[in-house]
Each structure stands twice: as structure tokens, then as C-alpha cells.
Design an enzyme around this catalytic site. Sequence first.
Site, PDB file in Angstrom:
ATOM      1  N   ASN A   1       0.854  -1.186   0.000  1.00  0.00           N
ATOM      2  CA  ASN A   1       0.000   0.000   0.000  1.00  0.00           C
ATOM      3  C   ASN A   1       0.894   1.241   0.000  1.00  0.00           C
ATOM      4  O   ASN A   1       2.108   1.125   0.215  1.00  0.00           O
ATOM      5  CB  ASN A   1      -0.966  -0.051   1.196  1.00  0.00           C
TER       6      ASN A   1
ATOM      7  N   LYS B   1     -14.705   0.747  14.248  1.00  0.00           N
ATOM      8  CA  LYS B   1     -13.409   0.062  14.452  1.00  0.00           C
ATOM      9  C   LYS B   1     -12.936   0.219  15.888  1.00  0.00           C
ATOM     10  O   LYS B   1     -12.369  -0.705  16.475  1.00  0.00           O
ATOM     11  CB  LYS B   1     -12.354   0.623  13.489  1.00  0.00           C
TER      12      LYS B   1
ATOM     13  N   PHE C   1      -5.534   3.779  14.170  1.00  0.00           N
ATOM     14  CA  PHE C   1      -5.773   4.721  13.084  1.00  0.00           C
ATOM     15  C   PHE C   1      -6.842   4.123  12.177  1.00  0.00           C
ATOM     16  O   PHE C   1      -6.906   2.903  12.032  1.00  0.00           O
ATOM     17  CB  PHE C   1      -4.492   4.934  12.255  1.00  0.00           C
TER      18      PHE C   1
ATOM     19  N   PRO D   1      -3.424 -11.791  10.648  1.00  0.00           N
ATOM     20  CA  PRO D   1      -4.020 -11.462  11.948  1.00  0.00           C
ATOM     21  C   PRO D   1      -4.301  -9.972  12.073  1.00  0.00           C
ATOM     22  O   PRO D   1      -3.537  -9.155  11.548  1.00  0.00           O
ATOM     23  CB  PRO D   1      -2.943 -11.876  12.959  1.00  0.00           C
ATOM     24  N   ASP D   2      -5.394  -9.614  12.737  1.00  0.00           N
ATOM     25  CA  ASP D   2      -5.667  -8.209  13.037  1.00  0.00           C
ATOM     26  C   ASP D   2      -4.905  -7.869  14.321  1.00  0.00           C
ATOM     27  O   ASP D   2      -5.304  -8.239  15.426  1.00  0.00           O
ATOM     28  CB  ASP D   2      -7.174  -7.985  13.213  1.00  0.00           C
TER      29      ASP D   2
END
Length: 404
Positions: A212, A344, A330, A311-312
Site C-alpha cells: 500500500n 473500528k 488509526f 491477523p488483526d
Amino acid sequence: MTSNRVLIGIGGGIAAYKVCEVVSALAKSGIEVRAILTDAAGEFITPLTVTTLCRHPAYTDKDFWQPTHGRPLHIELGEWAEVFVIAPLTANTLAKLAHGFADNLLTNTVLASTMPILLAPAMNTDMWEQMTVQRNWQQIQQDPRYHRVGPSSGILACDRIGKGRMAEPPEILTHIQSLLHTKGQRDLSGKRVLISAGGTREHLDPVRFIGNPSTGKMGIALAQAAMHRGAQVTLVHAPMDGRLVESVGEIGRAIAITSAAEMHQAMLEHFSQADITIMSAAVADVKPANYSQEKLPKNSLPTALPLEPVPDILAELGRLKQPHQRLIGFAAQTGDIVTPALEKMRRKKVDAIVANPIDKSDSGFGSDNNQAIFLDNQGRQLEIQPGSKLEMSHHLFDFIKNLE
Ligand code: CTP
């Protein structure tokens, strides 16, 4: 920059020419700058150079010894400035400061004032490593009024490679910006701050990856702001410009990773010791299901890429978080930034979240500037107007201080 009045004391070293760049950048950004040149500084650069860059006459010891009808110059300057920068700090001026000498305009102004002072030493490596110089340097850092930037290692003007190079102008400017915000307070002293930065890369072979556009500038600015406020910083960073990382590596700890899995491991390793953790990294959501150790030839590349989730990290830290710890996420969003950020924040059980628009010009990925809305789990919302990433970082630490 938001403020206001900076005094630069220029010492007699070759790095004086680089300080001209600092003076010029400050004046261009709308800050009022005054400068004092020692007699030795005047051997390297002229008062006219500095006067022109400051848009104000530069002061020398001739001005100091002039009879005056008003108040003495060193008193006036000491009261006028919000931040005093001494660059380059020579071995001679360092010794005078460490022992309280006042024999010229620069050292008299130091003693006749109370504003924070940023020291940027520069000298030959052997001079820097002398026991007497090191003793003076250690001693002066006992005084909380003094803040330091550099010296770094590199090629010196005397052709030596070693420690003693003055910090580069952008690093000095960043520190000045921090001091204008904090007024020299080290309110994160004794705190351990863990920050993730940059965009992770999920490779399908040694060359190709899913990534990204994050450059890591936001995470670096957070690390700098935390360090300037006295925190002990650990930065876990994805691949990024090495010069950005160097500015943190000097005082804090920088851990380089590539993939989300590596970031996951590094964050878990350091999380339990952290008082404040900020996940500013742009972590991948998925990775290629298969990895080839060898570079795949073009005609062997798959036409469709099977993916699997990573994984988060933030959600896992949210589950592990202890009551004394503060965890901040963020949310890089387009369109309505608040609703998804609030969702979130709740889902990942964090104390606060930075809702960060990435569809505005000159903010978000890669920009030096940013804007955001800070949200916390007590319902507070704070809109941060466009400004530098460093300014936004300071606003975030101010916001974190007030978390319940
Ligand atoms: N994050 C994380 N681990 C991941 C993905 C995201 O720790 N695998 C963190 C980010 O560092 C950020 C926060 O979670 O602090 C929100 O990231 P974001 O990509 O906006 O959220 P997602 O949960 O991935 O939601 P979506 O992509 O659906 O918007």
C-alpha cells in the site's frame, strides 16, 4: 509551524553554514528569528548572511558592548525568545555552558533567560570523544532546560569519518517545532511508547508483493514527538526511507519488519511493557496463500491469486490490554470518516482512534501534512485542522493525556 519567536546562537564551526538553512526555513515559515553570532562564528559566515536570512540585523559581541539607552541586549533577547537554539555547539561554548561562564553575548543570554535551549553539537571526532568534552556533555544534560539534537556520525569537514557531525537542518527544525509546542515540557518522561509505522508487504515471491502507499511519515512523526516529550520509544516499522528511521534510531529503538506476520510478532513481544501503543501502520488485510522461495518467471505467474487473511494486530492488542495501558488505532478512510472509525474503535476495543481522511489533497499517505478527527471511547471528538504530521502527533499526545 504555529509559533513565534526563535533565537539562534551560532557558534564558530564549519557547520555554521548549515545553520543558515535553519534560519532561512524558520523565517520563510513565518516564525520571527533573531540570531547571535559569536566572534568565531563570524570567521565562518558573515553577519550580513544571517541578517538577510532573518530579515533582522544579526547580533554580535560588538552590539553587546555598545552603550545602550534601553535595557541590556542579553536581557531583552532572553525575554523575547520562546526557544533558543545553539548550533553548531562547539566544544568551547559547551564548556562555558557546563560551567556557567558568561563572557560573550551568547553565553550571557543563556544565563539571563529561562526558555528551553536546543543544543546541536558539531566538532571533530577526537574533540567530541575527549573525556573533558564528554564530561561537560553529560553534565549539561542533567539540566532539564537543555534539549539535544545529534551529533550524528558521518564524513566530517576534516575528512574523518566518525561522530561529531551536526544534525541535519530538517532534524533541527523538527525539534524546534516540538519545543514551540511543548515549551520544553517532557510530559512523557518515564513512559514507554510503542509505535507501528509504514505499510507492510505481503510477498508472493522474493520480488513481488501486495502493498500500500504508506511511507511511514506519520509513524516517524509520532516517534519524534514522543521522544521530544521525553518518552522511551520503540518503533516497529515496515520498509521505508532509511533517513526517516535514522532520526529515531539515535535515541529510541527501531525494529525493521516486512510482513504483517513479522509486525504481529514484534508488537506482541513489546506490547506488555508499553504504557502507550499507537498502531499507525497500514497493515495488509490479506496475503498470498502461497509463497515461492524462487522468483517466479513471468509465464509461471498465476492468473488469479488465492489470498488468506492476516491477523488483526490491533484487535489482538485490544484483547490483551491491561487497565493502565493506552491503545490507539488509526482508521484511514474515504467519504464519511467518523462512522467507520467509531465502529473500528469499538470492535478492536481501543481507547481512541484517529479518523484520517485519505481523499483530501495534501494529507494522508506520503504527505508531510495530515488532518484528522480524534475519537475516544468516552465520546470525545476533536477535529484537527490540516497541519504538519509532527503537529498532529503533538495534538494526539495531548489528547491521549486526557483519556480516562
Ligand atoms: N490493523 C491491524 N492489523 C491488521 C489491519 C489493521 O492492526 N491486519 C490496524 C491498523 O494499524 C489501524 C486499524 O487497525 O490502526 C484500522 O485499520 P484499517 O485498515 O482501517 O481497518 P480494518 O480493520 O482493516 O478495516 P477495513 O479494511 O475494512 O476498513
